[in-house]
Design a protein around this motif. Structure first.
Motif, PDB file in Angstrom:
ATOM      1  N   THR A 115       0.841  -1.203   0.000  1.00  9.35           N
ATOM      2  CA  THR A 115       0.000   0.000   0.000  1.00  9.35           C
ATOM      3  C   THR A 115       0.875   1.251   0.000  1.00  9.35           C
ATOM      4  OG1 THR A 115      -1.817  -1.098   1.157  1.00  9.35           O
ATOM      5  CG2 THR A 115      -1.740   1.303   1.274  1.00  9.35           C
ATOM      6  N   LEU A 116       0.514   2.204  -0.834  1.00 11.10           N
ATOM      7  CA  LEU A 116       1.173   3.507  -0.843  1.00 11.10           C
ATOM      8  C   LEU A 116       0.251   4.496  -0.148  1.00 11.10           C
ATOM      9  CD1 LEU A 116       3.442   5.440  -1.738  1.00 11.10           C
ATOM     10  CD2 LEU A 116       2.176   5.766  -3.888  1.00 11.10           C
ATOM     11  N   ARG A 117       0.675   4.994   1.014  1.00 10.55           N
ATOM     12  CA  ARG A 117      -0.111   5.965   1.765  1.00 10.55           C
ATOM     13  C   ARG A 117       0.390   7.364   1.404  1.00 10.55           C
ATOM     14  NH1 ARG A 117      -3.370   3.741   5.351  1.00 10.55           N
ATOM     15  NH2 ARG A 117      -3.059   1.544   5.864  1.00 10.55           N
ATOM     16  N   LEU A 118      -0.412   8.058   0.619  1.00 14.15           N
ATOM     17  CA  LEU A 118       0.028   9.338   0.083  1.00 14.15           C
ATOM     18  C   LEU A 118       0.146  10.400   1.173  1.00 14.15           C
ATOM     19  CD1 LEU A 118      -1.872   9.797  -3.304  1.00 14.15           C
ATOM     20  CD2 LEU A 118       0.428   8.922  -2.905  1.00 14.15           C
ATOM     21  N   THR A 119       1.254  11.125   1.108  1.00 16.03           N
ATOM     22  CA  THR A 119       1.437  12.303   1.948  1.00 16.03           C
ATOM     23  C   THR A 119       1.443  13.574   1.097  1.00 16.03           C
ATOM     24  OG1 THR A 119       3.850  12.020   1.808  1.00 16.03           O
ATOM     25  CG2 THR A 119       2.721  11.049   3.720  1.00 16.03           C
ATOM     26  N   LEU A 120       1.607  13.407  -0.216  1.00 17.30           N
ATOM     27  CA  LEU A 120       1.587  14.558  -1.123  1.00 17.30           C
ATOM     28  C   LEU A 120       1.233  14.084  -2.526  1.00 17.30           C
ATOM     29  CD1 LEU A 120       2.157  17.590  -1.620  1.00 17.30           C
ATOM     30  CD2 LEU A 120       4.536  16.974  -2.079  1.00 17.30           C
ATOM     31  N   ASP A 121       0.291  14.756  -3.137  1.00 17.41           N
ATOM     32  CA  ASP A 121      -0.086  14.499  -4.531  1.00 17.41           C
ATOM     33  C   ASP A 121      -0.319  15.866  -5.165  1.00 17.41           C
ATOM     34  OD1 ASP A 121      -0.968  13.616  -6.938  1.00 17.41           O
ATOM     35  OD2 ASP A 121      -2.799  12.683  -6.219  1.00 17.41           O
ATOM     36  N   TYR A 122       0.778  16.509  -5.542  1.00 15.82           N
ATOM     37  CA  TYR A 122       0.737  17.906  -5.981  1.00 15.82           C
ATOM     38  C   TYR A 122       1.033  18.015  -7.471  1.00 15.82           C
ATOM     39  CZ  TYR A 122       2.384  22.671  -6.778  1.00 15.82           C
ATOM     40  OH  TYR A 122       2.567  23.927  -7.297  1.00 15.82           O
ATOM     41  N   VAL A 123       0.225  18.820  -8.168  1.00 25.16           N
ATOM     42  CA  VAL A 123       0.463  19.146  -9.571  1.00 25.16           C
ATOM     43  C   VAL A 123       0.436  20.663  -9.706  1.00 25.16           C
ATOM     44  CG1 VAL A 123      -0.408  18.974 -11.934  1.00 25.16           C
ATOM     45  CG2 VAL A 123      -0.527  16.994 -10.419  1.00 25.16           C
ATOM     46  N   MET A 124       1.393  21.198 -10.428  1.00 23.26           N
ATOM     47  CA  MET A 124       1.461  22.639 -10.638  1.00 23.26           C
ATOM     48  C   MET A 124       0.189  23.143 -11.305  1.00 23.26           C
ATOM     49  SD  MET A 124       5.361  22.733 -12.060  1.00 23.26           S
ATOM     50  CE  MET A 124       5.179  24.396 -12.738  1.00 23.26           C
ATOM     51  N   ALA A 125      -0.162  24.392 -11.012  1.00 21.64           N
ATOM     52  CA  ALA A 125      -1.407  24.970 -11.524  1.00 21.64           C
ATOM     53  C   ALA A 125      -1.495  24.891 -13.037  1.00 21.64           C
ATOM     54  CB  ALA A 125      -1.528  26.424 -11.057  1.00 21.64           C
ATOM     55  N   ALA A 126      -0.389  25.073 -13.721  1.00 23.14           N
ATOM     56  CA  ALA A 126      -0.403  25.073 -15.185  1.00 23.14           C
ATOM     57  C   ALA A 126      -0.841  23.739 -15.768  1.00 23.14           C
ATOM     58  CB  ALA A 126       0.987  25.438 -15.715  1.00 23.14           C
ATOM     59  N   TYR A 127      -0.687  22.644 -15.005  1.00 24.06           N
ATOM     60  CA  TYR A 127      -0.961  21.311 -15.537  1.00 24.06           C
ATOM     61  C   TYR A 127      -2.144  20.619 -14.864  1.00 24.06           C
ATOM     62  CZ  TYR A 127       3.699  22.012 -17.448  1.00 24.06           C
ATOM     63  OH  TYR A 127       4.790  22.518 -18.106  1.00 24.06           O
ATOM     64  N   ARG A 128      -2.903  21.328 -14.043  1.00 20.61           N
ATOM     65  CA  ARG A 128      -3.981  20.669 -13.294  1.00 20.61           C
ATOM     66  C   ARG A 128      -5.140  20.235 -14.158  1.00 20.61           C
ATOM     67  NH1 ARG A 128      -3.478  24.595  -8.106  1.00 20.61           N
ATOM     68  NH2 ARG A 128      -1.488  23.718  -7.417  1.00 20.61           N
ATOM     69  N   ASP A 129      -5.260  20.773 -15.348  1.00 17.91           N
ATOM     70  CA  ASP A 129      -6.316  20.331 -16.265  1.00 17.91           C
ATOM     71  C   ASP A 129      -5.786  19.354 -17.308  1.00 17.91           C
ATOM     72  OD1 ASP A 129      -8.296  21.895 -15.045  1.00 17.91           O
ATOM     73  OD2 ASP A 129      -7.665  23.668 -16.159  1.00 17.91           O
ATOM     74  N   SER A 130      -4.557  18.870 -17.117  1.00 17.17           N
ATOM     75  CA  SER A 130      -3.934  17.989 -18.109  1.00 17.17           C
ATOM     76  C   SER A 130      -4.179  16.516 -17.843  1.00 17.17           C
ATOM     77  CB  SER A 130      -2.420  18.242 -18.152  1.00 17.17           C
ATOM     78  OG  SER A 130      -2.137  19.553 -18.572  1.00 17.17           O
ATOM     79  N   ARG A 131      -4.976  16.211 -16.825  1.00 17.74           N
ATOM     80  CA  ARG A 131      -5.356  14.826 -16.492  1.00 17.74           C
ATOM     81  C   ARG A 131      -4.155  13.946 -16.151  1.00 17.74           C
ATOM     82  NH1 ARG A 131      -9.542  12.914 -21.000  1.00 17.74           N
ATOM     83  NH2 ARG A 131      -7.701  13.214 -22.306  1.00 17.74           N
ATOM     84  N   ILE A 132      -3.177  14.545 -15.471  1.00 16.98           N
ATOM     85  CA  ILE A 132      -2.004  13.773 -15.056  1.00 16.98           C
ATOM     86  C   ILE A 132      -2.403  12.708 -14.045  1.00 16.98           C
ATOM     87  CG2 ILE A 132       0.187  13.929 -13.803  1.00 16.98           C
ATOM     88  CD1 ILE A 132       0.669  16.593 -15.189  1.00 16.98           C
ATOM     89  N   ALA A 133      -3.301  13.061 -13.102  1.00 14.35           N
ATOM     90  CA  ALA A 133      -3.733  12.084 -12.098  1.00 14.35           C
ATOM     91  C   ALA A 133      -4.462  10.914 -12.754  1.00 14.35           C
ATOM     92  CB  ALA A 133      -4.631  12.759 -11.057  1.00 14.35           C
ATOM     93  N   ALA A 134      -5.270  11.192 -13.775  1.00 16.24           N
ATOM     94  CA  ALA A 134      -5.962  10.113 -14.482  1.00 16.24           C
ATOM     95  C   ALA A 134      -4.955   9.191 -15.153  1.00 16.24           C
ATOM     96  CB  ALA A 134      -6.932  10.694 -15.509  1.00 16.24           C
ATOM     97  N   TRP A 135      -3.918   9.770 -15.734  1.00 16.37           N
ATOM     98  CA  TRP A 135      -2.860   8.964 -16.354  1.00 16.37           C
ATOM     99  C   TRP A 135      -2.172   8.088 -15.311  1.00 16.37           C
ATOM    100  CZ3 TRP A 135       2.381   8.795 -15.336  1.00 16.37           C
ATOM    101  CH2 TRP A 135       3.172   8.098 -16.259  1.00 16.37           C
ATOM    102  N   LEU A 136      -1.962   8.645 -14.116  1.00 12.88           N
ATOM    103  CA  LEU A 136      -1.211   7.943 -13.092  1.00 12.88           C
ATOM    104  C   LEU A 136      -2.021   6.850 -12.406  1.00 12.88           C
ATOM    105  CD1 LEU A 136       1.487   7.839 -11.573  1.00 12.88           C
ATOM    106  CD2 LEU A 136       0.572   9.527  -9.983  1.00 12.88           C
TER     107      LEU A 136
END
Length: 202
Positions: A135-156
């Motif tokens: 299990t990976l217990r997240l302590t930080l999941d940060y994306v810069m403002a410029a890329y927050r609509d780029s669906r990086i989290a969906a890719w990940l």
């Protein structure tokens, strides 16, 4: 003021508003919309230079948006040591923004698993957490403002990036203390509520 002038002012407002966006996607969407409205405005005048210029502006934005959301978009993630000097500089440079989106984040620890999401060859954020078996217990999941609509989290979490987490030995991702701004978004990515935490199987 005629209704034709109103159309021109509306188009101008979209162009000006686009320049205030920190998100690349929103900037291009607003700029494209303003360009298309300007095409209508130019046709009503009529003015060929206005039509041609703004048709080109709209076309360029459409091309970049297709690239942004298409299958060939350049998204990746690379593991990085928690004490890497570059990572320390990155976190320091974005400390204020990180506090707004992850107020509970303090600092990284030497045993943390850390990924650096990459967009077009440039760092776009930081994913960090503690290993608890598989299990990976997240302590930080940060994306810069410029890329927050780029669906990086969906890719990940739901796309090819999930394989990178599985290859690192993880089968589950847990957000122990989800912040209000992330909760709905993570649920859309398949995270489910379990005893106050958000959990997703990879």
């Amino acid at each position: 003021m005629s209704w034709v002038e109103v159309i021109g002012y509306v188009a101008s407002a979209f162009i000006v508003l686009s320049l205030t966006m920190t998100s690349v996607v929103r900037l291009r969407l607003l700029s494209m919309t303003g360009g298309l409205i300007f095409v209508v405005y130019g046709a009503l005048l009529p003015s060929i230079p206005i039509i041609l210029t703004n048709a080109a502006v709209a076309g360029v934005n459409i091309w970049f948006l297709r690239r942004e959301f298409g299958p060939r978009r350049s998204i990746g993630a690379v593991p990085i040591a928690p004490d890497a000097p570059f990572l320390e500089d990155f976190l320091r440079a974005h400390a204020d923004d990180i506090r707004r989106s992850w107020p509970g984040f303090d600092s990284l620890h030497e045993e943390d698993f850390v990924l650096l999401p990459i967009r077009d060859g440039l760092p776009a954020g930081v994913l960090a957490g503690r290993r608890d078996g598989t299990t990976l217990r997240l302590t930080l999941d940060y994306v810069m403002a410029a890329y927050r609509d780029s669906r990086i989290a969906a890719w990940l979490y739901t796309g090819p990036g999930a394989k990178q987490l599985r290859d690192a030995g993880f089968s589950t991702v847990v957000v122990p203390d989800p912040t209000p701004g992330h909760t709905d978004y993570l649920r859309q990515l398949g995270f489910r509520d379990v005893d106050g935490a958000l959990v997703r199987e990879l």
